[in-house]
Write a protein that holds these residues in place. Sequence first.
Motif, short mmCIF file in Angstrom:
data_model
loop_
_atom_site.label_atom_id
_atom_site.label_comp_id
_atom_site.label_asym_id
_atom_site.label_seq_id
_atom_site.Cartn_x
_atom_site.Cartn_y
_atom_site.Cartn_z
N LYS A 1 0.83 -1.21 0.00
CA LYS A 1 0.00 0.00 0.00
C LYS A 1 0.87 1.26 0.00
O LYS A 1 0.62 2.20 -0.76
N ILE A 2 1.90 1.28 0.85
CA ILE A 2 2.77 2.46 0.93
C ILE A 2 3.53 2.65 -0.39
O ILE A 2 3.66 3.78 -0.89
N SER A 3 4.02 1.56 -0.93
CA SER A 3 4.76 1.65 -2.20
C SER A 3 3.86 2.15 -3.32
O SER A 3 4.26 3.00 -4.14
N SER A 4 2.64 1.64 -3.37
CA SER A 4 1.71 2.07 -4.42
C SER A 4 1.38 3.55 -4.28
O SER A 4 1.38 4.30 -5.27
N THR A 5 1.12 3.98 -3.04
CA THR A 5 0.81 5.40 -2.82
C THR A 5 1.99 6.29 -3.20
O THR A 5 1.82 7.34 -3.83
N THR A 6 3.19 5.86 -2.82
CA THR A 6 4.39 6.65 -3.13
C THR A 6 4.60 6.76 -4.64
O THR A 6 4.92 7.85 -5.17
N LEU A 7 4.43 5.66 -5.34
CA LEU A 7 4.60 5.69 -6.80
C LEU A 7 3.55 6.58 -7.46
O LEU A 7 3.86 7.34 -8.39
N ALA B 1 4.35 9.84 -9.64
CA ALA B 1 3.84 9.97 -11.01
C ALA B 1 3.02 11.25 -11.16
O ALA B 1 3.08 11.92 -12.21
N THR B 2 2.27 11.61 -10.11
CA THR B 2 1.48 12.84 -10.17
C THR B 2 2.37 14.07 -10.31
O THR B 2 2.11 14.96 -11.13
N GLY B 3 3.44 14.11 -9.51
CA GLY B 3 4.35 15.24 -9.58
C GLY B 3 5.07 15.32 -10.92
O GLY B 3 5.17 16.40 -11.53
N MET B 4 5.58 14.19 -11.39
CA MET B 4 6.29 14.18 -12.67
C MET B 4 5.36 14.54 -13.83
O MET B 4 5.74 15.28 -14.75
N LEU B 5 4.13 14.04 -13.76
CA LEU B 5 3.18 14.32 -14.84
C LEU B 5 2.78 15.80 -14.84
O LEU B 5 2.58 16.39 -15.90
N ILE C 1 4.71 18.31 -13.93
CA ILE C 1 5.82 19.04 -14.54
C ILE C 1 5.85 18.84 -16.04
O ILE C 1 6.07 19.78 -16.82
N MET C 2 5.63 17.61 -16.47
CA MET C 2 5.64 17.31 -17.90
C MET C 2 4.54 18.07 -18.64
O MET C 2 4.76 18.60 -19.73
N ASN C 3 3.36 18.13 -18.02
CA ASN C 3 2.27 18.87 -18.65
C ASN C 3 2.53 20.38 -18.65
O ASN C 3 2.00 21.10 -19.50
N LYS C 4 3.32 20.84 -17.70
CA LYS C 4 3.63 22.26 -17.63
C LYS C 4 4.58 22.68 -18.75
O LYS C 4 4.36 23.70 -19.42
N ILE C 5 5.63 21.90 -18.97
CA ILE C 5 6.63 22.29 -19.98
C ILE C 5 6.28 21.77 -21.37
O ILE C 5 6.75 22.32 -22.37
N GLN C 6 5.49 20.69 -21.47
CA GLN C 6 5.08 20.14 -22.76
C GLN C 6 6.27 19.90 -23.70
O GLN C 6 6.52 20.66 -24.64
N LYS D 1 -5.99 21.22 -22.81
CA LYS D 1 -6.24 21.61 -21.42
C LYS D 1 -6.92 20.49 -20.64
O LYS D 1 -6.56 20.22 -19.48
N ALA D 2 -7.89 19.83 -21.27
CA ALA D 2 -8.61 18.76 -20.58
C ALA D 2 -7.68 17.60 -20.23
O ALA D 2 -7.71 17.06 -19.11
N LEU D 3 -6.83 17.21 -21.17
CA LEU D 3 -5.91 16.11 -20.91
C LEU D 3 -4.85 16.48 -19.88
O LEU D 3 -4.45 15.65 -19.06
N ALA D 4 -4.39 17.73 -19.93
CA ALA D 4 -3.36 18.17 -18.99
C ALA D 4 -3.86 18.15 -17.55
O ALA D 4 -3.09 17.90 -16.61
N VAL D 5 -5.14 18.40 -17.36
CA VAL D 5 -5.72 18.37 -16.01
C VAL D 5 -6.10 16.94 -15.61
O VAL D 5 -5.93 16.54 -14.44
N SER D 6 -6.58 16.16 -16.55
CA SER D 6 -7.09 14.82 -16.24
C SER D 6 -6.01 13.87 -15.77
O SER D 6 -6.23 13.08 -14.83
N GLY D 7 -4.84 13.92 -16.39
CA GLY D 7 -3.78 12.98 -16.02
C GLY D 7 -3.36 13.08 -14.57
O GLY D 7 -3.46 12.09 -13.80
N PRO D 8 -2.88 14.24 -14.10
CA PRO D 8 -2.51 14.35 -12.68
C PRO D 8 -3.69 14.13 -11.73
O PRO D 8 -3.50 13.61 -10.62
N PHE D 9 -4.89 14.53 -12.15
CA PHE D 9 -6.05 14.32 -11.28
C PHE D 9 -6.30 12.82 -11.06
O PHE D 9 -6.56 12.38 -9.92
N LEU D 10 -6.20 12.03 -12.10
CA LEU D 10 -6.46 10.59 -11.98
C LEU D 10 -5.38 9.90 -11.15
O LEU D 10 -5.68 9.02 -10.33
N THR D 11 -4.11 10.26 -11.36
CA THR D 11 -3.06 9.63 -10.55
C THR D 11 -3.16 10.06 -9.09
O THR D 11 -2.90 9.25 -8.18
N GLY D 12 -3.53 11.31 -8.86
CA GLY D 12 -3.72 11.75 -7.47
C GLY D 12 -4.90 11.05 -6.80
O GLY D 12 -4.83 10.66 -5.62
#
Length: 411
Positions: A140-146, A150-154, A156-161, A286-297
């Motif tokens: 559980k801890i490992s899954s939450t950490t990953l 992924a949310t943080g990296m995604l 940043i990736m969506n920010k710089i494109q 815009k929709a995809l850039a918001v959806s990705g981090p939202f789903l991982t979070g």
Amino acid sequence: MAKIQAASFIYTSDCKSFPYRNISAAISIPRLIKGSQISIPLQLRTTFEDETIIVPNLPQNKKSKADDFTGPDPLVIAKLYEILEGISDRVEMHKNVGEQRNNWNSLLLTSINSITLAAATMAAMAAATNIVGDAALALKISSTTLYLGATGMLSIMNKIQPSQLAEEQRNAARLFKNLGTQIEKLIAIGNPTAQDVKIMMEKVLALDKAYLLPLLGKMLEKYPSKVEPAIWWPEARRRQRKETTDLSNGWNFKLEGTMGEIIKVMKKNDKEDYLRLGEKALKIHKALAVSGPFLTGLAALGTTFVGHGSLPVMVGVFGGALATIVNTFEHAAQVGMVLELYRSNAGFFKFMEESIESNLLEKDVNRRENGELFELKVALQLGRSLSELRDLANISARDDGDIEEFASKLF
């Protein structure tokens, strides 16, 4: 009075040598009047074996107008070569940066998807009935950490494109190459002046401003409120002169009318179509850039409650799988690159409009580009022959600009 004596040819029957010819000439000059002075030109005496030919001196050629021609200023040529060297350096830099950011897009996409799928797998394993105690807690801890990583990296990736950044650098390299070709052509067939140096410097600085190299700090807006055509050229500042009815330099009233109709078609159909497509791409972007981090979070939140019913497991596993799909569609399909492509194409037609208008508004035809060459350039840029370009203008004039056909056949 001149006396000329010529000996006849002498042939010897028992001699196998060639005939011998002897020509002699004597010139007698009449007596001069006492006290008079006459200047006689010097003579050149040329001897070929037994023949003597007396040739008077030829008058010296007068200095031609070509001798008065002075070439371009060496300082101007040196400055243009310095600009050309700077352009070559920029082309290489933008090319390298574009490849680097394209690699970023591929590597980040693969890494984030791998992390997300690993987190979803761990969440499913933690919910298994045969895994209890510390093992389930570790999963559980490992899954939450990953998921959080992924949310943080995604984000940043969506920010710089990276895909959009790579497309910007490709456009910059292409436009700098085009500018370098213009300078080479100016040096080869033109007579550049200090004004040409100033114009080329303005174009270089305008490109530097339009396509920035630094990643941190000021970047092009990736999610603008409205899609605008890309601008990479300096503002035209041509002075209008008194209008004349006698056109020249390859221009006539029919050609001016043709160019005016081409502007109408490009503005109504080509540019507006790419701006419309750009608006659609921006909404999806815009929709995809918001959806990705939202789903991982959301999946990370669900994994913290694994073991307390089936809903947290569904959120943790299904959220991760859905986030992978969204992330893949956004960055593998390079939606940001598509948006930048639409902006660039709209900017191309805006550039052509301003280029044509600047020539039409310039009333001094000698300061315009040559009309025939300009018409050929416009036809090539639109992927049309000269006859097709004129036919398009005639149809537009007949229908008062209400035409469905696009001006460009290239894109």
